[in-house]
Scaffold this active site. Sequence first.
Site, PDB file in Angstrom:
ATOM      1  N   TYR A  17     -10.027   5.236 -10.125  1.00 56.67           N
ATOM      2  CA  TYR A  17      -8.764   5.755  -9.705  1.00 56.67           C
ATOM      3  C   TYR A  17      -8.008   7.134 -10.833  1.00 56.67           C
ATOM      4  O   TYR A  17      -7.728   6.237 -11.690  1.00 56.67           O
ATOM      5  CB  TYR A  17      -7.437   4.747  -9.619  1.00 56.67           C
ATOM      6  CG  TYR A  17      -7.731   3.231  -8.383  1.00 56.67           C
ATOM      7  CD1 TYR A  17      -8.595   4.133  -7.268  1.00 56.67           C
ATOM      8  CD2 TYR A  17      -6.777   3.106  -8.033  1.00 56.67           C
ATOM      9  CE1 TYR A  17      -9.066   3.568  -6.238  1.00 56.67           C
ATOM     10  CE2 TYR A  17      -7.228   2.068  -6.729  1.00 56.67           C
ATOM     11  CZ  TYR A  17      -8.339   2.381  -6.226  1.00 56.67           C
ATOM     12  OH  TYR A  17      -8.367   1.264  -4.913  1.00 56.67           O
TER      13      TYR A  17
ATOM     14  N   LEU B 226       2.359   3.884   9.783  1.00 55.05           N
ATOM     15  CA  LEU B 226       3.252   3.051  10.379  1.00 55.05           C
ATOM     16  C   LEU B 226       4.400   2.659   9.679  1.00 55.05           C
ATOM     17  O   LEU B 226       5.276   2.147  10.766  1.00 55.05           O
ATOM     18  CB  LEU B 226       2.675   1.624  10.029  1.00 55.05           C
ATOM     19  CG  LEU B 226       1.151   1.194  10.865  1.00 55.05           C
ATOM     20  CD1 LEU B 226       0.649  -0.087  10.358  1.00 55.05           C
ATOM     21  CD2 LEU B 226       1.557   1.271  12.377  1.00 55.05           C
TER      22      LEU B 226
ATOM     23  N   GLY C 191       6.448   5.318  10.230  1.00 54.56           N
ATOM     24  CA  GLY C 191       7.055   6.188  11.315  1.00 54.56           C
ATOM     25  C   GLY C 191       7.339   7.489  10.572  1.00 54.56           C
ATOM     26  O   GLY C 191       8.164   8.035  11.273  1.00 54.56           O
ATOM     27  N   LYS C 192       6.992   7.589   9.584  1.00 57.52           N
ATOM     28  CA  LYS C 192       7.328   8.870   8.821  1.00 57.52           C
ATOM     29  C   LYS C 192       6.612  10.577   9.778  1.00 57.52           C
ATOM     30  O   LYS C 192       7.159  11.557   9.535  1.00 57.52           O
ATOM     31  CB  LYS C 192       7.179   9.294   7.345  1.00 57.52           C
ATOM     32  CG  LYS C 192       5.593   9.474   7.386  1.00 57.52           C
ATOM     33  CD  LYS C 192       5.453   9.233   5.206  1.00 57.52           C
ATOM     34  CE  LYS C 192       5.722   8.058   5.123  1.00 57.52           C
ATOM     35  NZ  LYS C 192       5.462   8.243   3.547  1.00 57.52           N
TER      36      LYS C 192
END
Length: 327
Positions: A53, A214, A216-217
Amino acid sequence: MEQRHLGRTGLRVSRIGLGTLTWGRDTDEHDAADMLKAFWEAGGTLVDTADVYGAGEAEYLLGQLMEGLVPRRDLVISTKAGSVPDPDRRFDGSRGHLLAALDASLARLGTDYVDLWHVHAFDPETPLEETLQALDLAVSSGRARYVGVSNFCGWQLAKAATWQLAAPGTRTRLAATQLEYSLLQRGVEREVLPAALDLGVGLLPSSPLGRGVLTGKYRNSTPVDSRGASEHLAPFVEPYLDDTATRIVEAVTTAADGLAVTPLQVALAWVRDRPGVAAPIVGARTAQQLTAALSVEALSLPDEICRALDDVSAPVHRYPDHDWSTL
């Protein structure tokens, strides 16, 4: 925050984990500090990272923050090894590579041990018993307290977990497996989750919010500051912007409106409380986003909402996943 046992072990983790995929790349030290402090103050303990990462910067940044911001003893640090920046060999599960990678992770983290160490992915070029021996050596040497695997399919997880259980006291049982799991990606329910439940391996879902979809953006457009608008993360989000995903997101939004909560809370509560799940790993970009996710602690979805979401997102599972006599 409620604490849960990780698989069939004595290790307890917060039922929401903090992911650090973007630390040191898209998330700077100030935002990372704000997130870690907010997470700790909310009772969160499980912080998940990996040696790749930010090309190691995520571990380094986490190590710096543990020096003065949050006590090391209050955190359950999880990291991974095995992914390599080699186009000809994406994964290296050899004993030599894994143990060297663990030593490098400990140096970046500034700690003598990690609480949980994962093999990042299955390496078909290395005998599985060699890979697993690296986990045993990590535990016996005190460099890791518990071990697990990541991105193993059903048969790979079952083989690895069974191999470890075959020599109790000599080999270290797998505590966890980490894979993507959400209302938009329920593939783990076919074989991975049944294997994990049977063998006592705790599931740590990654991308529990369907890569952000999920929330909703993306219902009407792609926000300019979202991952979907990012040059290097847009391909990561794009697969979940199809018609099937739209239908599921609408169902989540309807449920959220009925419960007077947010779509994020509904989607996260659903996956958090699935059988076999220990702790979804939330990869927020800002402290504000993380705080919104942590607010799910007080929410438990009504059974009828869970059933409705199960139905609208149900994957197609046919032979041999279902009892053959019912087909």
